[in-house]
Design a protein around this motif. Structure first.
Motif, PDB file in Angstrom:
ATOM      1  N   GLN A 167      37.655  40.880  53.818  1.00 44.13           N
ATOM      2  CA  GLN A 167      36.941  39.612  53.936  1.00 44.13           C
ATOM      3  C   GLN A 167      35.601  39.799  54.654  1.00 44.13           C
ATOM      4  OE1 GLN A 167      39.876  37.174  55.901  1.00 44.13           O
ATOM      5  NE2 GLN A 167      40.596  36.257  53.971  1.00 44.13           N
ATOM      6  N   THR A 168      35.612  40.656  55.675  1.00 43.54           N
ATOM      7  CA  THR A 168      34.372  40.921  56.405  1.00 43.54           C
ATOM      8  C   THR A 168      33.336  41.583  55.497  1.00 43.54           C
ATOM      9  OG1 THR A 168      35.611  41.192  58.469  1.00 43.54           O
ATOM     10  CG2 THR A 168      33.374  42.073  58.410  1.00 43.54           C
ATOM     11  N   ARG A 169      33.766  42.565  54.699  1.00 49.58           N
ATOM     12  CA  ARG A 169      32.847  43.227  53.772  1.00 49.58           C
ATOM     13  C   ARG A 169      32.318  42.244  52.737  1.00 49.58           C
ATOM     14  NH1 ARG A 169      34.898  46.283  50.467  1.00 49.58           N
ATOM     15  NH2 ARG A 169      37.117  46.372  50.998  1.00 49.58           N
ATOM     16  N   ARG A 170      33.192  41.394  52.219  1.00 56.32           N
ATOM     17  CA  ARG A 170      32.774  40.422  51.202  1.00 56.32           C
ATOM     18  C   ARG A 170      31.788  39.419  51.798  1.00 56.32           C
ATOM     19  NH1 ARG A 170      34.859  35.343  49.031  1.00 56.32           N
ATOM     20  NH2 ARG A 170      34.227  35.173  46.821  1.00 56.32           N
ATOM     21  N   THR A 171      32.068  38.951  53.009  1.00 55.14           N
ATOM     22  CA  THR A 171      31.170  37.996  53.660  1.00 55.14           C
ATOM     23  C   THR A 171      29.789  38.602  53.885  1.00 55.14           C
ATOM     24  OG1 THR A 171      33.031  36.901  54.764  1.00 55.14           O
ATOM     25  CG2 THR A 171      30.839  36.549  55.688  1.00 55.14           C
TER      26      THR A 171
ATOM     27  N   ALA B 233      35.438  43.456  46.537  1.00 55.91           N
ATOM     28  CA  ALA B 233      36.201  42.908  47.658  1.00 55.91           C
ATOM     29  C   ALA B 233      37.024  41.696  47.218  1.00 55.91           C
ATOM     30  CB  ALA B 233      35.246  42.521  48.788  1.00 55.91           C
ATOM     31  N   GLU B 234      36.434  40.874  46.344  1.00 57.73           N
ATOM     32  CA  GLU B 234      37.148  39.686  45.860  1.00 57.73           C
ATOM     33  C   GLU B 234      38.401  40.077  45.085  1.00 57.73           C
ATOM     34  OE1 GLU B 234      36.163  36.400  42.483  1.00 57.73           O
ATOM     35  OE2 GLU B 234      34.668  36.614  44.084  1.00 57.73           O
TER      36      GLU B 234
ATOM     37  N   SER C 199      22.374  44.257  42.502  1.00 55.84           N
ATOM     38  CA  SER C 199      23.576  44.749  41.819  1.00 55.84           C
ATOM     39  C   SER C 199      24.567  45.351  42.803  1.00 55.84           C
ATOM     40  CB  SER C 199      23.191  45.792  40.763  1.00 55.84           C
ATOM     41  OG  SER C 199      22.399  45.227  39.755  1.00 55.84           O
ATOM     42  N   GLY C 200      24.074  46.164  43.736  1.00 55.71           N
ATOM     43  CA  GLY C 200      24.962  46.783  44.717  1.00 55.71           C
ATOM     44  C   GLY C 200      25.725  45.756  45.531  1.00 55.71           C
ATOM     45  N   LEU C 201      25.028  44.698  45.954  1.00 58.84           N
ATOM     46  CA  LEU C 201      25.681  43.647  46.739  1.00 58.84           C
ATOM     47  C   LEU C 201      26.648  42.838  45.883  1.00 58.84           C
ATOM     48  CD1 LEU C 201      22.575  42.401  48.751  1.00 58.84           C
ATOM     49  CD2 LEU C 201      24.479  43.745  49.637  1.00 58.84           C
ATOM     50  N   TYR C 202      26.249  42.540  44.653  1.00 63.71           N
ATOM     51  CA  TYR C 202      27.087  41.724  43.761  1.00 63.71           C
ATOM     52  C   TYR C 202      28.393  42.447  43.449  1.00 63.71           C
ATOM     53  CZ  TYR C 202      28.213  38.560  39.889  1.00 63.71           C
ATOM     54  OH  TYR C 202      28.821  37.645  39.070  1.00 63.71           O
ATOM     55  N   PHE C 203      28.304  43.708  43.072  1.00 62.00           N
ATOM     56  CA  PHE C 203      29.528  44.435  42.723  1.00 62.00           C
ATOM     57  C   PHE C 203      30.349  44.752  43.969  1.00 62.00           C
ATOM     58  CE2 PHE C 203      27.085  45.324  38.842  1.00 62.00           C
ATOM     59  CZ  PHE C 203      28.043  44.996  37.898  1.00 62.00           C
ATOM     60  N   GLY C 204      29.692  44.908  45.114  1.00 65.09           N
ATOM     61  CA  GLY C 204      30.437  45.089  46.356  1.00 65.09           C
ATOM     62  C   GLY C 204      31.268  43.859  46.683  1.00 65.09           C
ATOM     63  N   ALA C 205      30.659  42.679  46.530  1.00 64.80           N
ATOM     64  CA  ALA C 205      31.400  41.435  46.772  1.00 64.80           C
ATOM     65  C   ALA C 205      32.476  41.224  45.717  1.00 64.80           C
ATOM     66  CB  ALA C 205      30.426  40.253  46.780  1.00 64.80           C
ATOM     67  N   LEU C 206      32.175  41.594  44.479  1.00 63.98           N
ATOM     68  CA  LEU C 206      33.150  41.437  43.394  1.00 63.98           C
ATOM     69  C   LEU C 206      34.359  42.342  43.614  1.00 63.98           C
ATOM     70  CD1 LEU C 206      33.563  39.968  40.693  1.00 63.98           C
ATOM     71  CD2 LEU C 206      32.509  41.927  39.559  1.00 63.98           C
TER      72      LEU C 206
ATOM     73  N   ILE D 270      41.439  48.639  40.185  1.00 62.66           N
ATOM     74  CA  ILE D 270      40.405  47.680  40.583  1.00 62.66           C
ATOM     75  C   ILE D 270      39.094  48.406  40.852  1.00 62.66           C
ATOM     76  CG2 ILE D 270      39.709  46.079  42.406  1.00 62.66           C
ATOM     77  CD1 ILE D 270      42.662  45.323  42.699  1.00 62.66           C
ATOM     78  N   LEU D 271      39.170  49.507  41.601  1.00 68.40           N
ATOM     79  CA  LEU D 271      37.971  50.277  41.936  1.00 68.40           C
ATOM     80  C   LEU D 271      37.298  50.808  40.677  1.00 68.40           C
ATOM     81  CD1 LEU D 271      36.084  51.715  43.928  1.00 68.40           C
ATOM     82  CD2 LEU D 271      37.765  53.586  44.031  1.00 68.40           C
ATOM     83  N   HIS D 272      38.089  51.417  39.818  1.00 65.62           N
ATOM     84  CA  HIS D 272      37.503  52.026  38.618  1.00 65.62           C
ATOM     85  C   HIS D 272      36.972  50.978  37.646  1.00 65.62           C
ATOM     86  CE1 HIS D 272      40.203  55.748  39.498  1.00 65.62           C
ATOM     87  NE2 HIS D 272      39.036  55.827  40.120  1.00 65.62           N
ATOM     88  N   GLU D 273      37.623  49.810  37.555  1.00 72.25           N
ATOM     89  CA  GLU D 273      37.120  48.755  36.672  1.00 72.25           C
ATOM     90  C   GLU D 273      35.773  48.217  37.164  1.00 72.25           C
ATOM     91  OE1 GLU D 273      41.100  46.744  34.637  1.00 72.25           O
ATOM     92  OE2 GLU D 273      40.346  45.951  36.535  1.00 72.25           O
ATOM     93  N   VAL D 274      35.675  48.014  38.477  1.00 73.25           N
ATOM     94  CA  VAL D 274      34.400  47.534  39.032  1.00 73.25           C
ATOM     95  C   VAL D 274      33.328  48.611  38.907  1.00 73.25           C
ATOM     96  CG1 VAL D 274      33.235  46.738  41.121  1.00 73.25           C
ATOM     97  CG2 VAL D 274      35.530  45.904  40.583  1.00 73.25           C
ATOM     98  N   GLN D 275      33.712  49.862  39.180  1.00 74.66           N
ATOM     99  CA  GLN D 275      32.758  50.955  39.031  1.00 74.66           C
ATOM    100  C   GLN D 275      32.286  51.087  37.585  1.00 74.66           C
ATOM    101  OE1 GLN D 275      34.878  54.347  40.639  1.00 74.66           O
ATOM    102  NE2 GLN D 275      33.867  54.156  42.632  1.00 74.66           N
ATOM    103  N   LEU D 276      33.206  50.837  36.644  1.00 73.68           N
ATOM    104  CA  LEU D 276      32.838  50.902  35.229  1.00 73.68           C
ATOM    105  C   LEU D 276      31.835  49.803  34.884  1.00 73.68           C
ATOM    106  CD1 LEU D 276      33.167  51.970  32.364  1.00 73.68           C
ATOM    107  CD2 LEU D 276      35.192  50.521  32.109  1.00 73.68           C
ATOM    108  N   LEU D 277      32.086  48.584  35.366  1.00 75.26           N
ATOM    109  CA  LEU D 277      31.138  47.502  35.126  1.00 75.26           C
ATOM    110  C   LEU D 277      29.782  47.808  35.756  1.00 75.26           C
ATOM    111  CD1 LEU D 277      33.386  44.343  35.714  1.00 75.26           C
ATOM    112  CD2 LEU D 277      32.354  45.084  33.557  1.00 75.26           C
ATOM    113  N   GLN D 278      29.817  48.359  36.961  1.00 79.69           N
ATOM    114  CA  GLN D 278      28.552  48.684  37.634  1.00 79.69           C
ATOM    115  C   GLN D 278      27.821  49.803  36.904  1.00 79.69           C
ATOM    116  OE1 GLN D 278      28.989  49.472  41.814  1.00 79.69           O
ATOM    117  NE2 GLN D 278      26.797  49.320  42.204  1.00 79.69           N
ATOM    118  N   ALA D 279      28.561  50.809  36.425  1.00 83.17           N
ATOM    119  CA  ALA D 279      27.929  51.904  35.684  1.00 83.17           C
ATOM    120  C   ALA D 279      27.312  51.390  34.382  1.00 83.17           C
ATOM    121  CB  ALA D 279      28.956  52.999  35.388  1.00 83.17           C
TER     122      ALA D 279
END
Length: 421
Positions: free
Chosen positions: A205-209, A152-153, A143-150, A402-411
């Motif tokens: 891009q580096t973080r997403r890769t 960044a995307e 989950s941490g990797l998936y939402f991190g890539a999401l 963007i940050l809060h929306e992704v954080q909300l999905l992750q939460a």
């Protein structure tokens, strides 16, 4: 002409195939990671080990045989202190030899073997459930990797919009400078901001890769920059806890319960048949001085009594029941800790939902101010630096959204993981 058309068609088909983006969901990542994990192979090995153990236990139903050999010399032998006329009883020799084949067949073992098989199966289920627990915990890392890539995307998409906005404004500013309406420093300010955005794009891009490469290692699937990560749809209204740890605790308790039955079975009466065939000197006639073959057969009853006065069975049973209580307390503690964590996660979801709502309102305000600054810049009322301040304020609001929306999905997903739903 036909060959040219065919070549162009093949080239377009190749290009379209080469740029086809595959899609990936979070649940697919979970399944692939659990399947690809070396830990998953433990389930099959545990089952194989149990099957071998059951085969060994089944061998106990077969006749048990043993070949014995013995040669002895003794200082004295049995003699008959009676003298009869014209008759003499010779004592047996002091060196004696014996070769026997002993065969024992269990008739009733008190259910010991069946209980041992039940314990083996219970241990298998508990060990396999522990593997399920370990694999489930792998989901947090995925989950941490998936939402991190999401994250960044989505940042890259926002940077792309920002870059297009800046380049369009730079083109207009250059035209204004050529017409003498704007000053050249406005061009430099816009070019500098474009370079900063390009640096942010490179870092993102580096973080997403890095996140996608880690996902590839965990899932065993090809996950690259062409992979489109789908936004997970997470339901947060679940209140039940269905974590695999609960089944693991229950499996441990079941193992202890079956072990209690095994303790009781070991102290039940045992009935078996036996047979012994032998060859030696002396045979069954202990006064004989010749080598003879012989046979003995019968039925044997064994009734354990030591547990009646040592109280060993009661102590073993009590020990197993205490361990069951310990497992139950561990289960209760796990449930309490999970409920506390879920309560905190629900509060975090409420906080992020409020922030997302606030971000959207703030973006509308910042967009209005940025448009006003854009008009003022075109009319030469303000400089490019003033305009960039308003543009950065709008971009900052979008980045926060963007940050809060992704954080909300992750939460929300973390809440789902905590509940096990």
């Amino acid at each position: 002409m036909k060959q040219k058309v065919l070549f162009i068609g093949m080239w377009l088909g190749f290009v379209s195939v080469g740029h086809t983006q595959s899609t990936l969901t979070l649940d697919e990542c979970y399944r692939q990671a659990e399947t690809h994990s070396p830990q998953a192979g433990q389930t099959r090995l545990i089952q194989e080990a149990t099957e071998l153990q059951l085969k060994l236990l089944n061998r106990n139903f077969m006749p048990q045989s043993r070949l014995n050999g013995q040669a002895t010399w003794q200082s004295d032998v049995t003699s008959v202190p009676i003298k009869l006329p014209n008759f003499e009883i010779s004592p047996p020799p002091k060196d004696q030899y014996k070769l026997t084949l002993d065969v024992t067949q269990s008739i009733w073992d008190g259910g010991t073997i069946q209980k041992q098989k039940a314990v083996a199966v219970a241990n298998q289920l508990a060990d396999q459930q522990k593997v399920t627990v370990d694999l489930y915990q792998l989901r947090e890392q995925v989950s941490g990797l998936y939402f991190g890539a999401l994250f960044a995307e989505r940042q890259l998409k926002n940077f792309d919009i920002l870059d297009k906005e800046l380049r369009a404004k730079l083109a207009k500013t250059k035209a204004s400078v050529q017409n003498g309406i704007a000053i050249r420093s406005n061009i430099l300010a816009l070019e500098a901001r474009i370079l900063e955005v390009e640096q942010l794009v490179l870092e993102t891009q580096t973080r997403r890769t890095a996140s996608l490469e880690a996902l590839s290692l965990l899932t065993g699937a090809k996950v690259d920059a062409n992979t489109s990560l789908q936004l997970p749809t997470v339901a947060t209204n679940s209140v039940d806890i269905n974590r695999p740890e609960l089944k693991w605790f229950d499996a441990q308790k079941q193992t202890l319960s079956v072990s209690e039955k095994l303790v009781k079975a070991k102290n039940l009466p045992k009935l078996s048949a036996f047979a012994t065939g032998g060859y030696g000197r002396p045979g069954l006639n202990f006064l004989s001085t010749e080598f003879k073959t012989y046979f003995i057969g019968g039925v044997q009853l064994q009734i354990p009594l030591s547990h009646l006065y040592t109280n060993s069975q009661a102590i073993e049973v009590q020990q197993l029941r205490v361990n069951q209580q310990r497992v139950e307390k561990q289960k209760e503690n796990f449930l309490l800790a999970t409920q506390v964590r879920m309560a905190s996660q629900r509060q975090e979801i409420s906080r992020l939902q409020a922030l997302v709502e606030s971000d959207r309102k703030l973006i509308d305000i910042r967009a209005t101010m940025r448009k006003a600054a854009e008009s003022q810049l075109e009319n030469g009322i303000i400089t490019a630096s003033d305009y960039l301040t308003e543009l950065d304020n709008e971009d900052s609001a979008r980045q926060n959204l963007i940050l809060h929306e992704v954080q909300l999905l992750q939460a929300q997903n973390n809440l789902r993981l905590s509940s096990g739903s």
